[in-house]
Write a protein that holds these residues in place. Structure first.
Motif, PDB file in Angstrom:
ATOM      1  N   MET A 177      22.089  45.194  63.285  1.00 10.74           N
ATOM      2  CA  MET A 177      23.497  44.948  62.973  1.00 10.74           C
ATOM      3  C   MET A 177      24.410  46.022  63.560  1.00 10.74           C
ATOM      4  O   MET A 177      25.502  45.740  64.046  1.00 10.74           O
ATOM      5  CB  MET A 177      23.692  44.881  61.454  1.00 10.74           C
ATOM      6  N   SER A 178      23.956  47.272  63.511  1.00  4.56           N
ATOM      7  CA  SER A 178      24.822  48.373  63.933  1.00  4.56           C
ATOM      8  C   SER A 178      24.800  48.612  65.438  1.00  4.56           C
ATOM      9  O   SER A 178      25.732  49.214  65.987  1.00  4.56           O
ATOM     10  CB  SER A 178      24.424  49.663  63.205  1.00  4.56           C
ATOM     11  N   GLN A 179      23.759  48.129  66.112  1.00  9.90           N
ATOM     12  CA  GLN A 179      23.641  48.407  67.548  1.00  9.90           C
ATOM     13  C   GLN A 179      23.718  47.171  68.430  1.00  9.90           C
ATOM     14  O   GLN A 179      24.060  47.281  69.610  1.00  9.90           O
ATOM     15  CB  GLN A 179      22.306  49.124  67.828  1.00  9.90           C
ATOM     16  N   GLY A 184      28.724  46.376  65.311  1.00  8.57           N
ATOM     17  CA  GLY A 184      28.626  47.671  65.969  1.00  8.57           C
ATOM     18  C   GLY A 184      29.819  48.006  66.830  1.00  8.57           C
ATOM     19  O   GLY A 184      30.034  49.187  67.156  1.00  8.57           O
ATOM     20  N   LYS A 185      30.620  46.993  67.198  1.00  9.93           N
ATOM     21  CA  LYS A 185      31.760  47.240  68.088  1.00  9.93           C
ATOM     22  C   LYS A 185      32.849  48.061  67.416  1.00  9.93           C
ATOM     23  O   LYS A 185      33.677  48.677  68.092  1.00  9.93           O
ATOM     24  CB  LYS A 185      32.361  45.904  68.567  1.00  9.93           C
ATOM     25  N   THR A 186      32.858  48.046  66.078  1.00 11.59           N
ATOM     26  CA  THR A 186      33.949  48.743  65.380  1.00 11.59           C
ATOM     27  C   THR A 186      33.473  49.972  64.610  1.00 11.59           C
ATOM     28  O   THR A 186      34.258  50.591  63.906  1.00 11.59           O
ATOM     29  CB  THR A 186      34.629  47.783  64.384  1.00 11.59           C
ATOM     30  N   MET A 187      32.179  50.324  64.709  1.00 14.66           N
ATOM     31  CA  MET A 187      31.709  51.460  63.916  1.00 14.66           C
ATOM     32  C   MET A 187      31.272  52.633  64.774  1.00 14.66           C
ATOM     33  O   MET A 187      30.856  52.474  65.920  1.00 14.66           O
ATOM     34  CB  MET A 187      30.598  51.045  62.957  1.00 14.66           C
ATOM     35  N   THR A 220      35.516  42.934  58.916  1.00 13.00           N
ATOM     36  CA  THR A 220      36.922  42.786  58.517  1.00 13.00           C
ATOM     37  C   THR A 220      37.459  44.031  57.811  1.00 13.00           C
ATOM     38  O   THR A 220      38.645  44.354  57.945  1.00 13.00           O
ATOM     39  CB  THR A 220      37.090  41.551  57.609  1.00 13.00           C
ATOM     40  N   LEU A 221      36.629  44.727  57.083  1.00  9.68           N
ATOM     41  CA  LEU A 221      37.076  45.979  56.463  1.00  9.68           C
ATOM     42  C   LEU A 221      37.474  46.994  57.527  1.00  9.68           C
ATOM     43  O   LEU A 221      38.395  47.791  57.318  1.00  9.68           O
ATOM     44  CB  LEU A 221      35.973  46.557  55.570  1.00  9.68           C
ATOM     45  N   ALA A 229      36.033  53.752  61.236  1.00 15.32           N
ATOM     46  CA  ALA A 229      34.849  53.508  62.059  1.00 15.32           C
ATOM     47  C   ALA A 229      33.689  54.416  61.635  1.00 15.32           C
ATOM     48  O   ALA A 229      32.523  54.015  61.672  1.00 15.32           O
ATOM     49  CB  ALA A 229      35.179  53.735  63.531  1.00 15.32           C
ATOM     50  N   ALA A 230      34.005  55.646  61.206  1.00 11.85           N
ATOM     51  CA  ALA A 230      32.971  56.592  60.790  1.00 11.85           C
ATOM     52  C   ALA A 230      32.375  56.227  59.433  1.00 11.85           C
ATOM     53  O   ALA A 230      31.231  56.590  59.137  1.00 11.85           O
ATOM     54  CB  ALA A 230      33.550  58.004  60.746  1.00 11.85           C
TER      55      ALA A 230
END
Length: 299
Positions: A177-179, A184-187, A220-221, A229-230
């Protein structure tokens, strides 16, 4: 095993290889670790890699080596059939695969059948020695154990035997999910762990609704700047670990749950479990050596 017989304990995983030379009471006399997991070893080369890295230890008169982990998998040194549950030291000992009789053996791992309509099988390799080691260290013969990781395990032990366990793909889903997803585009994966935001994710996972919907809310958050993002990786981690814990209740675990894993992961699970009022205690990597020593003693 004779108390004077030297034991070489090996944990050969997918990405790393650890070994320890143990003394007569199970104490670690010397340890080594290499980035030589099974995926780095060409077919047919396992024995030569083992000899290169641990051959000097095996020169000790009467040395016995037990190897746990993925070395017994289909991609490893030699495929070792799983030992079916319920299983304790006796059953594991009976299912050892001897590469060199009386000298070097692979520990088989465990399998069990689920209670669902399909009797879905579940498996583990390597965790079984950690489980038995942690029980030895805790002086308990019954417990619920959690082994966080790429594939997290929840294990039930009764009377010194593993009776049932379930695997959750929590760590792998977090990585995917994160990569490799839109999330992942926003975190910012380099952001520091945020305990408060992590626990918000845990709380959200306990609410009604599908985890698939809760996952989209991570995006969405971020879009509506409710979370930075962090902060998003901590929230996602809390959401997924909380989903894993969702069906666990404090009343089901009157004794502390035993946690075993990396320091960073056990910290997160400890926070989540305590937040949900489930008592827990942690055990470190030494549980592997304790488990292999106890298994050798029972052979």
């Amino acid at each position: 095993m004779s108390s004077t017989r030297p034991l070489i304990a090996i944990d050969w995983g997918t990405s790393s290889l650890r070994g320890a030379r143990l003394g007569a009471s199970g104490q670690v006399l010397e340890s080594r670790e290499f980035p030589r997991g099974i995926l780095t070893v060409p077919p047919g080369q396992f024995e030569s890699v083992f000899q290169e890295l641990f051959g000097d230890w095996m020169q000790a008169p009467g040395a016995l080596c037990l190897i746990s982990g993925m070395a017994g998998s289909r991609q490893g040194w030699q495929e070792t059939p799983y030992c079916p549950c319920p299983a304790g030291f006796a059953e594991l000992g009976q299912h050892l695969l001897w590469l060199q009789p009386g000298r070097i053996a692979l520990v088989p791992g465990l399998s069990c059948l689920g209670a669902d309509a399909l009797n879905t099988p579940d498996v583990m390799r390597g965790e079984e020695v950690q489980i038995f080691g942690a029980l030895q260290m805790s002086d308990r013969d019954s417990a619920t154990l959690v082994l966080p990781g790429t594939h997290s395990k929840w294990v039930q032990v009764q009377g010194g035997r593993v009776t049932q366990f379930q695997t959750f793909m929590t760590g792998e889903v977090f990585a995917l999910m994160s990569q490799h997803s839109i999330l992942g585009k926003t975190m910012d994966l380099q952001g520091a762990f945020d305990e408060a935001i992590f626990l918000q994710g845990v709380d959200q996972s306990q609410q009604s609704g599908s985890v698939l919907h809760h996952l989209f809310a991570v995006r969405t958050l971020g879009l509506f700047e409710r979370l930075s993002a962090a902060q998003l990786p901590s929230y996602l981690s809390g959401l997924l670990i909380g989903e894993e814990l969702r069906h666990q209740t404090a009343s089901a675990h009157p004794e502390p749950v035993i946690l075993m894993g990396s320091e960073a992961l056990t910290l997160r699970y400890t926070l989540a479990l305590q937040h949900l009022r489930i008592p827990c205690q942690s055990r470190g990597a030494e549980a592997t050596w304790a488990g292999l020593f106890a298994l050798a003693s029972a052979c």
